[in-house]
Design an enzyme around this catalytic site. Structure first.
Site, PDB file in Angstrom:
ATOM      1  CD  GLU A  35      -2.943  -0.755  -0.180  1.00 46.52           C
ATOM      2  OE1 GLU A  35      -3.114   0.420  -0.565  1.00 46.52           O
ATOM      3  OE2 GLU A  35      -3.407  -1.738  -0.777  1.00 46.52           O
ATOM      4  CB  CYS A 196     -19.206   0.497 -16.627  1.00 50.09           C
ATOM      5  SG  CYS A 196     -19.342   0.952 -14.883  1.00 50.09           S
TER       6      CYS A 196
END
Length: 347
Positions: A35, A196
């Site tokens: 991260e 999408c």
DNA sequence: TATTCGTGGTC
DNA sequence: TGACCAAGAAT
């Protein structure tokens, strides 16, 4: 679970990237390192750095025991070096185990709310929201949130949407799903609306405002800094480097000495024409040597070409006024070693 | 709130 | 090809 979260999660199960290196053994340490590396850095850029870093520092204890120099060496080329310094510092702070609470994680240097949320969700399975650039873009479009991210009200609205969609089941998978969704489908340019999974209820899609959301930052005037680089080359062609201060660009790394334009060159040469350290593989390695010849970059400009608001963009570039030739400082020493003209790359 | 930090991708 | 910006945080 909201309709949005359910659809995004289902899309990720079938089409998302689920075989990334940091998705294999999702321990707190590995998730934390990934991260941090992924802050403002794309997946494919991080991948090789993550592999090397984990191979060298496989766990918290090994990183805490490492020299900062070695941590920075592995980070060289990835950028935003404060991340490496903070990572190393945090490893020593949390030597006996990473925190598993939001407050505990945010207290670590280099860990903000979004990164803490990602660690909690992915490594611990807690219901914690994230709000990175991908999520901001996706939520701003899906909910039709206008206004620049950065404004308090906009930020609060986006966090509220992010929290509302974060499911209590599979929060870690959802965190990766929504980021991957933003990065690969709900892209800044040319979003893939035709395939999408949430287009049917997307506010921006209905209004044809995909290109307008999220509201872009204001463009700002260019800035310029002028400095001079001192390039000391020994008979073997090695270049003298010095470690840069932590609070400057490339903090903690090694580079040719950089001084103001009015620096006394003779005094500088006299000062360094003694035993000094040299580097064979700039900008990180060091060796001892004695004799240098001094090359002073001719009226070099260290120019910040990026508009503020677009972090670094065109980067830090050395310009040679005579012909406008330019080269990144990181490559300057390497070109000198190769005998190229004044350190500037030749066509 | 605005700036700073970096390298590479993308158009 | 220059402009914009990406799995943000610190100041």
């Amino acid at each position: 679970m909201t309709w949005f979260a359910e659809r995004v999660l289902a899309w990720h199960d079938g089409h998302g990237r689920r075989d990334l290196p940091w998705q294999k053994q999702q321990t707190p340490y590995r998730v934390w390192v990934s991260e941090i590396m992924l802050q403002q850095t794309q997946v494919e850029v991080v991948r090789p750095y993550f592999e090397r870093f984990i191979a060298r520092f496989p766990n918290l204890a090994s990183l805490a025991a490492a020299d900062r120099e070695d941590v920075l060496r592995l980070w060289a080329g990835l950028g935003y070096y404060a991340r490496a310094r903070n990572l190393h510092s945090a490893a020593r702070q949390a030597r006996h185990g990473l925190p598993d609470t939001l407050a505990g994680l945010v207290a670590l240097p280099g860990v903000g709310r979004s990164t803490a949320g990602a660690i909690l969700a992915i490594a611990h399975g807690h219901r914690a929201a994230i709000l990175d650039g991908n999520v901001k873009r996706a939520l701003a479009r899906f909910h039709g949130v206008s206004g620049r991210p950065g404004e308090r009200a906009v930020e609060q609205t986006l966090w509220a949407h992010a929290d509302a969609h974060t499911p209590s089941e599979r929060p870690g998978d959802y965190a990766q799903a929504i980021m991957d969704f933003g990065a690969t489908l709900c892209r800044r340019a040319n979003p893939a609306c035709s395939i999408c999974p949430v287009a049917a209820r997307c506010v921006a899609r209905a209004a044809g405002r995909q290109a307008e959301l999220p509201t872009p930052k204001r463009a700002k005037p260019l800035r310029e800094r002028r400095t001079r680089a001192f390039l000391l080359i020994d008979p073997d062609g090695a270049c003298f480097l010095e470690r840069r201060p932590d609070d400057s660009i490339w903090g903690g790394l090694w580079s040719p000495p950089e001084r103001p334009l009015d620096t006394d060159v003779a005094a500088f040469a006299a000062k360094w024409n003694i035993d000094v350290e040299r580097a064979l593989s700039p900008p990180t390695a060091r060796h001892v040597f004695t004799h240098y010849r001094l090359l002073v970059t001719p009226h070099c400009l260290w120019v910040r070409e990026r508009p503020a608001g677009a972090p670094t963009g065109d980067g830090y570039v050395w310009h040679r006024p005579e012909d406008g030739r330019k080269l990144a400082l990181s490559a300057l020493a390497a070109n000198l070693l190769a005998g190229l003209d004044g350190g500037f790359a030749l066509e």
